[in-house]
Enzyme design. Structure first.
Site, short mmCIF file in Angstrom:
data_model
loop_
_atom_site.label_atom_id
_atom_site.label_comp_id
_atom_site.label_asym_id
_atom_site.label_seq_id
_atom_site.Cartn_x
_atom_site.Cartn_y
_atom_site.Cartn_z
N SER A 105 -10.64 -0.75 3.23
CA SER A 105 -9.90 -0.88 4.48
C SER A 105 -9.54 0.51 4.98
O SER A 105 -8.90 1.27 4.27
CB SER A 105 -8.61 -1.65 4.28
OG SER A 105 -8.86 -2.94 3.81
N ARG A 156 0.83 -1.21 0.00
CA ARG A 156 0.00 0.00 0.00
C ARG A 156 0.87 1.27 0.00
O ARG A 156 0.59 2.23 0.72
CB ARG A 156 -0.94 0.03 1.20
CG ARG A 156 -1.99 -1.06 1.23
CD ARG A 156 -2.98 -0.96 0.08
NE ARG A 156 -4.10 -1.87 0.26
CZ ARG A 156 -4.10 -3.15 -0.11
NH1 ARG A 156 -3.06 -3.67 -0.71
NH2 ARG A 156 -5.17 -3.90 0.09
N GLU A 200 -5.02 3.79 6.34
CA GLU A 200 -4.59 3.54 4.98
C GLU A 200 -5.14 4.66 4.09
O GLU A 200 -4.57 5.01 3.07
CB GLU A 200 -5.16 2.20 4.55
CG GLU A 200 -4.58 1.64 3.29
CD GLU A 200 -5.64 1.14 2.36
OE1 GLU A 200 -6.13 1.94 1.54
OE2 GLU A 200 -5.99 -0.05 2.45
N1 EPU Z 1 -10.42 -10.74 10.30
C1 EPU Z 1 -11.10 -10.81 11.48
N2 EPU Z 1 -12.14 -9.95 11.69
C2 EPU Z 1 -12.52 -9.04 10.76
C3 EPU Z 1 -11.82 -8.95 9.56
C4 EPU Z 1 -10.75 -9.81 9.33
O1 EPU Z 1 -10.80 -11.62 12.34
O2 EPU Z 1 -13.49 -8.32 11.03
C5 EPU Z 1 -9.33 -11.70 10.03
C6 EPU Z 1 -9.78 -12.72 8.99
O3 EPU Z 1 -10.43 -13.80 9.54
C7 EPU Z 1 -8.46 -13.12 8.36
C8 EPU Z 1 -7.63 -11.86 8.45
O4 EPU Z 1 -8.23 -11.04 9.44
O5 EPU Z 1 -7.84 -14.12 9.13
C9 EPU Z 1 -7.51 -11.14 7.13
O6 EPU Z 1 -8.77 -10.74 6.67
P1 EPU Z 1 -9.11 -10.54 5.12
O7 EPU Z 1 -8.65 -11.70 4.33
O8 EPU Z 1 -10.52 -10.12 5.01
O9 EPU Z 1 -8.15 -9.37 4.63
P2 EPU Z 1 -7.65 -8.02 5.33
O10 EPU Z 1 -6.24 -8.19 5.72
O11 EPU Z 1 -8.62 -7.58 6.37
C10 EPU Z 1 -6.71 -7.08 3.08
C11 EPU Z 1 -6.75 -5.79 2.33
C12 EPU Z 1 -8.06 -5.64 1.57
C13 EPU Z 1 -8.18 -6.80 0.61
C14 EPU Z 1 -8.12 -8.11 1.42
C15 EPU Z 1 -8.14 -9.33 0.54
C16 EPU Z 1 -5.37 -4.24 3.58
C17 EPU Z 1 -5.34 -3.04 4.47
N3 EPU Z 1 -6.58 -4.67 3.23
O12 EPU Z 1 -7.73 -7.02 4.07
O13 EPU Z 1 -7.98 -4.46 0.80
O14 EPU Z 1 -9.40 -6.74 -0.12
O15 EPU Z 1 -6.90 -8.16 2.19
O16 EPU Z 1 -6.93 -9.45 -0.14
O17 EPU Z 1 -4.30 -4.74 3.20
C18 EPU Z 1 -8.47 -2.14 0.80
O18 EPU Z 1 -7.25 -1.94 0.76
O19 EPU Z 1 -9.29 -1.19 0.79
C19 EPU Z 1 -8.96 -3.51 0.89
C20 EPU Z 1 -10.26 -3.79 1.01
#
Ligand code: EPU
Length: 337
Positions: A237, A162, A333
């Protein structure tokens, strides 16, 4: 140059925050942009798809320039690859759908990310195991101070998680006007390793997915977890996933053995901010019209008439609570104005 006054920006930012721009101009081609740069004496506030920003006040001391540069061109191709230049004002997701319809692969995992082509490189957008940089060749950008056009190759963009040179040394100095991608015409390098995609494809009994099927899987996953900004204002995010040192991680994981984590390097581990925020008790919580999404705690939402200040206050409350509980600092972010 047609400058409009006292324009509401509610429809220009995906959070749907109702602030106004004292001076606003939309540019539809690079000549218009250059004219603005030559004639304008104020600071500029560059507005693309408005999908990664939180506006907390009216914009009064800068000219808001909405980048409305449309169009895409195949600039080269051979049997295996195609090079496409897309202008900054093209919508990211519509561009991907067009690529898929034409059989061009590479961007499908990033389907449905809100925003426009021109802002995508600034924070090297990414999702489900892919990042913009994976298919990026170069971008064209205009230097605000001089009006000169410069081409940035991938190395010069200094892409990171990012992050890019446009968020660091060159912050606020360039306007990206077009981006060139290299995509595959056959033997697509499919990336289905991300857990949620594998499960989605398995549910549909798809064993040999096409780029369209991967895109559809990503769309289904996103729609199940992430709110549609047209229905519920949000900016994806809100926080970045914090990256902590191995030493900090060892201490953290001993106390919270159930926490998910991703290794970044030998000495760095990424911890999902969504998990930290959920554990801190904020998931699904609403404070006035500002809230934390019920399916993904990393996403802050505007239930209607939240002000940017209210969203920001909630963000700071979350940041403090997460730090108090885990000793881990999470940072926005989104760009906050
Ligand atoms: N999780 C929780 N609770 C929540 C949300 C997530 O426990 O409410 C846990 C999930 O169970 C999982 C982990 O956190 O173990 C990661 O969650 P997820 O796969 O949904 O991805 P993220 O890290 O929350 C990132 C990006 C997203 C992107 C997703 C999928 C960042 C800041 N965000 O989210 O990007 O869509 O991975 O690749 O890196 C964005 O940048 O706007 C965005 C949506």
């Amino acid at each position: 140059m047609n400058i409009q006054h006292n324009i509401s920006l509610k429809n220009y930012n995906t959070f749907g925050i109702d602030v106004s721009a004292r001076d606003f101009v939309a540019v539809s081609n690079t000549n218009e942009l250059l004219q603005v740069l030559q004639q304008n004496k104020k600071d500029l506030f560059i507005l693309g798809g408005g999908s990664n920003m939180l506006l907390t006040k009216n914009i009064e001391d800068a000219l808001v320039v909405h980048i409305h540069l449309k169009g895409k061109t195949v600039i080269d191709e051979n049997d295996d690859y195609v090079w496409i230049q897309a202008n900054a004002g093209e919508n990211w997701h519509e561009f991907i759908l067009w690529c898929i319809d034409n059989g061009y692969g590479g961007l499908e995992n990033m389907s449905l990310i809100p925003g426009n082509i021109g802002t995508a490189p600034i924070q090297n957008i990414g999702a489900y195991g892919k990042e913009l940089k994976d298919n990026f060749i170069e971008c064209e950008a205009v230097e605000i101070a001089t009006g000169t056009t410069k081409i940035f190759n991938k190395k010069e963009c200094e892409f990171g998680y990012r992050n890019s040179v446009f968020k660091k040394e060159l912050k606020g100095q360039y306007i990206i006007t077009a981006v060139t991608f290299k995509l595959t015409k056959k033997n697509h390098a499919l990336n289905t390793g991300y857990g949620a995609i594998e499960n989605e494809l398995a549910d549909k009994n798809i064993t040999n997915p096409s780029i369209k099927e991967i895109s559809n899987a990503v769309i289904a996953i996103r729609q199940s977890k992430l709110p549609d900004p047209k229905i519920l204002g949000n900016s994806g995010s809100f926080f970045k996933n914090p990256v902590i040192s191995q030493t900090e991680f060892e201490q953290f994981i001993t106390t919270f053995p159930e926490a998910p984590s991703y290794r970044v390097s030998d000495n760095e581990v990424k911890v999902p901010a969504g998990w930290l925020i959920e554990q801190a008790g904020f998931k699904g919580k609403q404070f006035g019209d500002a809230g934390v999404h019920k399916n993904q705690a990393l996403v802050l939402v505007n239930y209607g008439n939240a002000s940017g200040k209210e969203i920001w206050a909630l963000a700071m409350k979350i940041k403090t609570a997460v730090f108090e509980q885990f000793g881990i600092e999470i940072n926005p972010e989104v760009n906050v104005y």
